[in-house]
Design an enzyme around this catalytic site. Structure first.
Site, mmCIF file in Angstrom:
data_model
loop_
_atom_site.group_PDB
_atom_site.id
_atom_site.type_symbol
_atom_site.label_atom_id
_atom_site.label_comp_id
_atom_site.label_asym_id
_atom_site.label_seq_id
_atom_site.Cartn_x
_atom_site.Cartn_y
_atom_site.Cartn_z
ATOM 1 N N GLY A 43 0.784 -1.235 0.000
ATOM 2 C CA GLY A 43 0.000 0.000 0.000
ATOM 3 C C GLY A 43 0.816 1.286 0.000
ATOM 4 O O GLY A 43 0.294 2.346 0.366
ATOM 5 N N THR A 44 2.054 1.220 -0.468
ATOM 6 C CA THR A 44 2.923 2.408 -0.497
ATOM 7 C C THR A 44 2.317 3.541 -1.334
ATOM 8 O O THR A 44 2.231 4.692 -0.889
ATOM 9 C CB THR A 44 4.306 2.043 -1.097
ATOM 10 O OG1 THR A 44 4.668 0.737 -0.681
ATOM 11 C CG2 THR A 44 5.362 3.062 -0.707
ATOM 12 N N TRP A 46 -0.660 3.963 -2.243
ATOM 13 C CA TRP A 46 -1.903 4.432 -1.614
ATOM 14 C C TRP A 46 -1.568 5.522 -0.592
ATOM 15 O O TRP A 46 -2.215 6.574 -0.535
ATOM 16 C CB TRP A 46 -2.597 3.247 -0.944
ATOM 17 C CG TRP A 46 -4.071 3.388 -0.792
ATOM 18 C CD1 TRP A 46 -4.830 4.500 -1.077
ATOM 19 C CD2 TRP A 46 -4.979 2.382 -0.332
ATOM 20 N NE1 TRP A 46 -6.148 4.228 -0.803
ATOM 21 C CE2 TRP A 46 -6.270 2.948 -0.350
ATOM 22 C CE3 TRP A 46 -4.822 1.061 0.097
ATOM 23 C CZ2 TRP A 46 -7.397 2.224 0.043
ATOM 24 C CZ3 TRP A 46 -5.948 0.339 0.488
ATOM 25 C CH2 TRP A 46 -7.222 0.921 0.459
ATOM 26 N N HIS A 96 10.675 1.965 2.537
ATOM 27 C CA HIS A 96 10.574 0.502 2.669
ATOM 28 C C HIS A 96 11.597 -0.021 3.676
ATOM 29 O O HIS A 96 11.755 -1.232 3.827
ATOM 30 C CB HIS A 96 10.881 -0.180 1.325
ATOM 31 C CG HIS A 96 9.844 0.026 0.259
ATOM 32 N ND1 HIS A 96 8.497 -0.033 0.490
ATOM 33 C CD2 HIS A 96 9.972 0.257 -1.075
ATOM 34 C CE1 HIS A 96 7.850 0.159 -0.655
ATOM 35 N NE2 HIS A 96 8.718 0.337 -1.609
ATOM 36 N N ARG A 118 0.217 -5.598 5.446
ATOM 37 C CA ARG A 118 -0.804 -6.303 4.657
ATOM 38 C C ARG A 118 -0.591 -7.796 4.809
ATOM 39 O O ARG A 118 0.560 -8.249 4.979
ATOM 40 C CB ARG A 118 -0.633 -5.896 3.179
ATOM 41 C CG ARG A 118 -1.667 -6.478 2.234
ATOM 42 C CD ARG A 118 -1.417 -6.037 0.799
ATOM 43 N NE ARG A 118 -2.523 -6.416 -0.057
ATOM 44 C CZ ARG A 118 -2.542 -6.277 -1.379
ATOM 45 N NH1 ARG A 118 -1.500 -5.726 -2.008
ATOM 46 N NH2 ARG A 118 -3.591 -6.653 -2.081
ATOM 47 N N MET A 220 -7.705 6.359 -8.299
ATOM 48 C CA MET A 220 -6.245 6.327 -8.430
ATOM 49 C C MET A 220 -5.824 5.644 -9.723
ATOM 50 O O MET A 220 -4.850 6.043 -10.356
ATOM 51 C CB MET A 220 -5.626 5.600 -7.230
ATOM 52 C CG MET A 220 -5.528 6.486 -6.003
ATOM 53 S SD MET A 220 -4.794 5.630 -4.597
ATOM 54 C CE MET A 220 -3.164 5.237 -5.210
HETATM 55 P P1 A3P Z 1 -2.543 -5.597 -5.825
HETATM 56 O O1 A3P Z 1 -1.382 -5.976 -6.699
HETATM 57 O O2 A3P Z 1 -2.965 -6.712 -4.920
HETATM 58 O O3 A3P Z 1 -3.690 -5.021 -6.594
HETATM 59 P P2 A3P Z 1 2.687 -0.832 -3.256
HETATM 60 O O4 A3P Z 1 2.221 0.536 -3.595
HETATM 61 O O5 A3P Z 1 3.238 -0.961 -1.869
HETATM 62 O O6 A3P Z 1 3.613 -1.358 -4.302
HETATM 63 O O7 A3P Z 1 1.392 -1.791 -3.215
HETATM 64 C C1 A3P Z 1 0.675 -2.049 -4.394
HETATM 65 C C2 A3P Z 1 -0.621 -2.739 -4.021
HETATM 66 O O8 A3P Z 1 -1.494 -1.776 -3.393
HETATM 67 C C3 A3P Z 1 -1.353 -3.256 -5.253
HETATM 68 O O9 A3P Z 1 -2.030 -4.431 -4.828
HETATM 69 C C4 A3P Z 1 -2.293 -2.103 -5.533
HETATM 70 O O10 A3P Z 1 -3.396 -2.422 -6.348
HETATM 71 C C5 A3P Z 1 -2.717 -1.746 -4.111
HETATM 72 N N1 A3P Z 1 -3.365 -0.413 -4.030
HETATM 73 C C6 A3P Z 1 -2.857 0.776 -4.395
HETATM 74 N N2 A3P Z 1 -3.775 1.744 -4.248
HETATM 75 C C7 A3P Z 1 -4.906 1.148 -3.778
HETATM 76 C C8 A3P Z 1 -6.217 1.611 -3.439
HETATM 77 N N3 A3P Z 1 -6.578 2.879 -3.576
HETATM 78 N N4 A3P Z 1 -7.119 0.696 -3.001
HETATM 79 C C9 A3P Z 1 -6.780 -0.600 -2.854
HETATM 80 N N5 A3P Z 1 -5.561 -1.097 -3.175
HETATM 81 C C10 A3P Z 1 -4.630 -0.243 -3.635
#
Ligand code: A3P
Length: 284
Positions: A43-44, A46, A96, A118, A220
């Protein structure tokens, strides 16, 4: 070789250098800085969307005009040196890094940390697809091979359990808040409210609702400043997989065999069995 070895951790060379890691080690936090620490694929991005909006009271300008990597930079990545001086206070960053590799100034400042965790099964699935699209990471091999690589910690930023352990036992007291990806998926407004309270922002209910709308998966995914579509295909190939791929809880159930599920659970449980904390959800 696509990785640097930094204190035993694999770190991608394309995005990191020994200089950028040293920059992070020497970084001086200001009292009003906020850093979201997130194990990769938890969720980075996010948090890169959420933090500016919570800190600026819902002004959408940054999320529409600045790409996420410059808006809320990674503390340890190469670009930090280019953008850090342009960040308005209160500054928001992501990282990270495990706790022990944080700069000493995290202790002497009053900077706040939000640690996002997560379910590791979903992290592994997300990471598997990410390795397929990311030109700067090794080919993941088969799903089963990648599961072993992940469980052995031979992935970027090391073993999931080591990361979680390091951040569950800190001396940061009330300057650290623990958040889960699942909590954010299940009730984003409530998660935003909890984060805004922690950050000392008294946001109105309608502002929280507006921020939640703009941080939804769908919004997003459509925002070129957040969906990585501006990154050249040789680094991130969106024809192979999407960065904002599914954004759900429990996708692992679509990919794990019963044997893989048992193996994965047993490795994680064993590595956490003597810890004083419990996971906020069942692994299964
Ligand atoms: P998935 O591959 O399971 O869809 P990071 O940013 O740490 O690399 O994490 C990426 C993960 O966060 C991806 O998971 C991505 O879809 C999910 N993500 C990013 N924004 C999101 C949002 N607004 N709602 C839900 N999941 C989100």
């Amino acid at each position: 070789e696509l990785y640097l070895l930094y204190h035993g951790l694999l770190v991608p060379k394309e995005t990191h250098s020994l200089e950028s890691l040293k920059f992070a080690q020497d970084f001086t936090f200001k009292d009003d800085d906020v850093v979201a620490v997130v194990y990769p694929k938890s969720g980075t991005v996010w948090m890169q969307e959420i933090l500016p909006l919570l800190l600026n009271g819902g002004d959408l300008t940054p999320i529409h005009t600045i790409p996420n990597w410059d808006r809320v930079p990674w503390l340890e990545e190469k670009r930090i040196e280019l953008v850090v001086d342009k960040l308005a206070s209160p500054r928001a960053m992501v990282s990270h890094l495990p706790y022990q590799l944080m700069p000493p100034s995290i202790h002497t400042s009053k900077a706040k940390v939000i640690y996002v965790m997560r379910n590791p099964k979903d992290v592994m699935v997300s990471s598997y697809f990410f390795h397929q699209m990311a030109g700067f990471l090794p080919d993941p091999g088969t799903f089963d091979e990648f599961m072993n690589t992940f469980l052995e910690g031979k992935v970027l930023f090391g073993k999931w359990t080591d990361h979680v352990k390091s951040w569950k036992q800190t001396e940061l007291g009330d300057r650290i808040m623990h958040m889960t990806y699942e909590e954010m998926v299940q009730d984003l407004p409530a998660a935003l409210k909890r984060m805004s309270d922690f950050l000392g922002r008294d946001l109105r209910e309608e502002t929280i609702q507006k921020i939640a709308e703009h941080c939804s998966f769908k919004t997003m995914k459509d925002n070129s400043m957040s969906n990585f579509s501006l990154v050249p295909k040789m680094y991130l190939d969106h024809d192979k997989s999407q960065f904002l791929r599914k954004g759900v809880i429990g996708d692992w159930k679509n990919h794990f065999s019963p044997e893989q599920r048992a193996r994965f659970t047993s490795v994680i449980q064993k590595e956490l069995e003597n810890e004083s904390f419990t996971l906020p959800w069942s692994l299964d």
